[in-house]
Design a protein around this motif. Structure first.
Motif, short mmCIF file in Angstrom:
data_model
loop_
_atom_site.label_atom_id
_atom_site.label_comp_id
_atom_site.label_asym_id
_atom_site.label_seq_id
_atom_site.Cartn_x
_atom_site.Cartn_y
_atom_site.Cartn_z
N LEU A 177 -5.20 -41.25 -35.12
CA LEU A 177 -5.27 -41.94 -36.02
C LEU A 177 -3.87 -42.33 -36.26
CD1 LEU A 177 -7.64 -39.76 -38.86
CD2 LEU A 177 -7.91 -42.35 -38.38
N PHE A 178 -3.06 -40.76 -35.47
CA PHE A 178 -1.48 -41.52 -34.82
C PHE A 178 -0.89 -42.54 -34.29
CE2 PHE A 178 -0.51 -37.04 -36.84
CZ PHE A 178 -0.01 -37.57 -37.44
N ILE A 179 -2.67 -42.87 -33.80
CA ILE A 179 -1.96 -44.17 -32.34
C ILE A 179 -2.35 -45.33 -33.18
CG2 ILE A 179 -3.01 -44.97 -30.61
CD1 ILE A 179 -3.99 -42.28 -29.62
N ILE A 180 -3.51 -45.20 -34.39
CA ILE A 180 -3.50 -46.44 -34.84
C ILE A 180 -2.02 -47.04 -35.64
CG2 ILE A 180 -4.38 -47.31 -37.02
CD1 ILE A 180 -7.17 -46.15 -36.17
N GLY A 181 -1.82 -45.38 -36.92
CA GLY A 181 -0.72 -45.20 -37.41
C GLY A 181 0.55 -45.62 -36.45
N TYR A 182 1.61 -45.34 -35.86
CA TYR A 182 2.13 -45.59 -34.75
C TYR A 182 2.19 -47.37 -34.37
CZ TYR A 182 4.43 -41.27 -35.14
OH TYR A 182 4.27 -39.65 -34.94
N VAL A 183 1.13 -47.56 -33.40
CA VAL A 183 1.15 -49.15 -32.77
C VAL A 183 1.11 -50.25 -34.03
CG1 VAL A 183 -0.86 -50.35 -32.09
CG2 VAL A 183 0.20 -48.38 -31.17
N GLY A 184 0.56 -49.80 -35.96
CA GLY A 184 0.36 -50.94 -36.93
C GLY A 184 1.80 -50.99 -37.31
N LEU A 185 2.49 -49.91 -37.84
CA LEU A 185 4.17 -49.95 -38.12
C LEU A 185 4.76 -50.36 -36.90
CD1 LEU A 185 4.29 -46.97 -40.28
CD2 LEU A 185 3.68 -49.42 -40.88
N GLY A 186 4.64 -50.18 -35.10
CA GLY A 186 5.10 -50.30 -34.69
C GLY A 186 6.24 -52.05 -34.23
N ILE A 187 4.76 -52.31 -34.60
CA ILE A 187 4.14 -53.80 -33.87
C ILE A 187 5.19 -54.97 -35.36
CG2 ILE A 187 2.57 -55.65 -33.22
CD1 ILE A 187 3.03 -54.35 -31.44
N ALA A 188 4.47 -53.93 -37.05
CA ALA A 188 5.43 -54.62 -38.05
C ALA A 188 6.34 -54.91 -37.72
CB ALA A 188 4.87 -53.58 -39.14
N GLY A 189 7.17 -54.22 -37.24
CA GLY A 189 8.37 -54.34 -37.58
C GLY A 189 9.17 -55.45 -36.16
N VAL A 190 8.56 -55.50 -34.92
CA VAL A 190 8.28 -56.57 -34.40
C VAL A 190 8.45 -57.90 -35.17
CG1 VAL A 190 7.83 -57.82 -32.31
CG2 VAL A 190 8.06 -55.81 -32.30
N MET A 191 7.34 -58.03 -36.56
CA MET A 191 7.26 -59.46 -36.50
C MET A 191 8.52 -59.83 -37.47
SD MET A 191 3.89 -59.62 -36.23
CE MET A 191 4.22 -59.10 -34.88
N ILE A 192 8.94 -58.56 -37.63
CA ILE A 192 10.66 -59.08 -39.03
C ILE A 192 11.32 -59.67 -37.62
CG2 ILE A 192 12.18 -58.19 -40.31
CD1 ILE A 192 10.60 -56.07 -40.85
N ILE A 193 11.31 -59.28 -36.94
CA ILE A 193 11.95 -59.68 -36.04
C ILE A 193 12.24 -61.84 -35.32
CG2 ILE A 193 13.74 -59.79 -33.23
CD1 ILE A 193 12.96 -57.42 -33.32
N GLY A 194 10.64 -61.39 -35.10
CA GLY A 194 9.82 -63.01 -34.98
C GLY A 194 10.24 -63.74 -36.11
N MET A 195 9.86 -63.14 -37.66
CA MET A 195 10.25 -64.82 -38.78
C MET A 195 11.50 -64.52 -38.97
SD MET A 195 7.67 -62.73 -41.09
CE MET A 195 8.23 -60.96 -41.36
N ILE A 196 12.82 -63.73 -38.42
CA ILE A 196 13.55 -63.99 -38.75
C ILE A 196 13.51 -65.46 -37.73
CG2 ILE A 196 16.14 -63.24 -38.44
CD1 ILE A 196 15.73 -60.20 -39.18
N PHE A 197 13.92 -65.04 -36.64
CA PHE A 197 14.73 -65.96 -35.14
C PHE A 197 13.62 -67.49 -35.58
CE2 PHE A 197 14.81 -63.26 -31.96
CZ PHE A 197 16.29 -62.35 -31.95
N SER A 198 11.99 -67.33 -35.97
CA SER A 198 11.95 -68.37 -37.06
C SER A 198 12.37 -69.32 -37.19
CB SER A 198 10.14 -68.50 -36.64
OG SER A 198 9.73 -67.50 -38.27
N MET A 199 12.42 -68.38 -38.83
CA MET A 199 13.15 -69.22 -39.55
C MET A 199 13.97 -69.72 -39.93
SD MET A 199 11.60 -69.85 -42.54
CE MET A 199 10.32 -70.92 -41.24
#
Length: 212
Positions: A177-199
Motif C-alpha cells: 500500500l505504501f508503493i501505491i501511495g508513493y507512486v500515486g502522489l509522485g505522479i500527481a506531482g508530475v501532472m502539475i508540471i505538465g498542466m503548467i507547461f500546457s497552459m
C-alpha cells in the motif's frame, strides 16, 4: 499557422520532452499496477472466495491511470509539435482527470491501509475459526507469508522463532500500500508540471495569433 518564438519555443520543446517522460511514467504506473494485481503472492492471498477486495480498488485506479497516461502522453507530444490549442486544451483536461485519479490512489494507499489490513486479518482469522489450521486458505497464508499462528487465538506456532501471521499480514500489505501511495502522489506531482507547461504554451499560441 503562426509559430511561437523565443522563450515560448523553449516551452514548446520542454513540453514535448515532458510528454515523453510522461509516457514513460505512464508505462511505469501501468507496470506497477499490473504487478500488484497479478503478483502471485498477492493474488494467492486475495483470490479466494470471500477474500476482501478493497486492496484491488487502488490497484485498478493505477492500472487505468497508467494506460490513460500513455495515450495522453502521445497526444500531448502531437499537440506540442503542431502547436494546436485544441490538443493542448484537451491534454490539460486529461491531465486534470489523471491528477485526480492519482491523488485518489495515493490517498487511498495511505489512509485506507489500516482498513485493508483489518479486512485481510479478519478474513484470515475467520478461516482459522471455521476449520482451524488445516484449511487451504490458512495453508496459503502460512506458506506465502512464512508465518503461523495468531496471538489472539489458540492457533499457535510450533516454531517460536516464526513470525505470527497477524504481524506478517501487516508487514506485507503495508509495503504494497505504501508503493501505491508513493507512486500515486509522485505522479500527481508530475501532472502539475505538465498542466503548467500546457497552459503556458496554449496561452502563448493564442496571444501570438491575436497579435498577427
Amino acid at each position: 499557422m503562426s509559430k511561437v518564438q523565443g522563450g515560448m519555443k523553449c516551452v514548446k520543446y520542454l513540453l514535448f520532452f515532458f510528454n515523453f517522460i510522461f509516457w514513460l511514467s505512464g508505462s511505469l504506473v501501468l507496470a506497477v499496477g499490473l504487478w500488484l494485481r497479478f503478483d502471485p503472492n498477492t493474488s494467492s492471498l486475495l483470490n479466494e472466495d470471500g477474500a476482501p477486495e478493497t486492496f484491488f480498488i487502488a490497484v485498478y485506479i493505477l492500472i487505468g491511470a497508467g494506460g490513460i497516461m500513455m495515450l495522453v502522453g502521445f497526444f500531448g507530444c502531437c499537440g506540442a509539435v503542431r502547436e494546436s490549442q485544441c490538443l493542448l486544451g484537451s491534454f490539460f483536461a486529461c491531465l486534470l482527470v489523471i491528477f485526480g485519479a492519482e491523488v485518489a490512489a495515493g490517498v487511498f494507499g495511505f489512509l485506507k491501509k489500516d482498513k485493508v489490513i483489518e479486512e485481510v486479518t479478519n478474513f484470515y482469522r475467520s478461516s482459522i475459526s471455521e476449520s482451524g489450521n488445516s484449511t487451504s486458505i490458512v495453508t496459503i497464508y502460512h506458506k506465502i507469508l512464512e508465518c503461523c499462528g495468531d496471538p489472539n487465538t489458540n492457533a499457535e506456532c510450533q516454531n517460536a522463532e516464526t513470525k505470527d501471521c497477524i504481524t506478517a499480514i501487516n508487514d506485507f500489505f503495508n509495503e504494497k500500500l505504501f508503493i501505491i501511495g508513493y507512486v500515486g502522489l509522485g505522479i500527481a506531482g508530475v501532472m502539475i508540471i505538465g498542466m503548467i507547461f500546457s497552459m503556458v504554451l496554449c496561452c502563448a499560441i493564442r496571444n501570438n495569433r491575436e497579435v498577427i
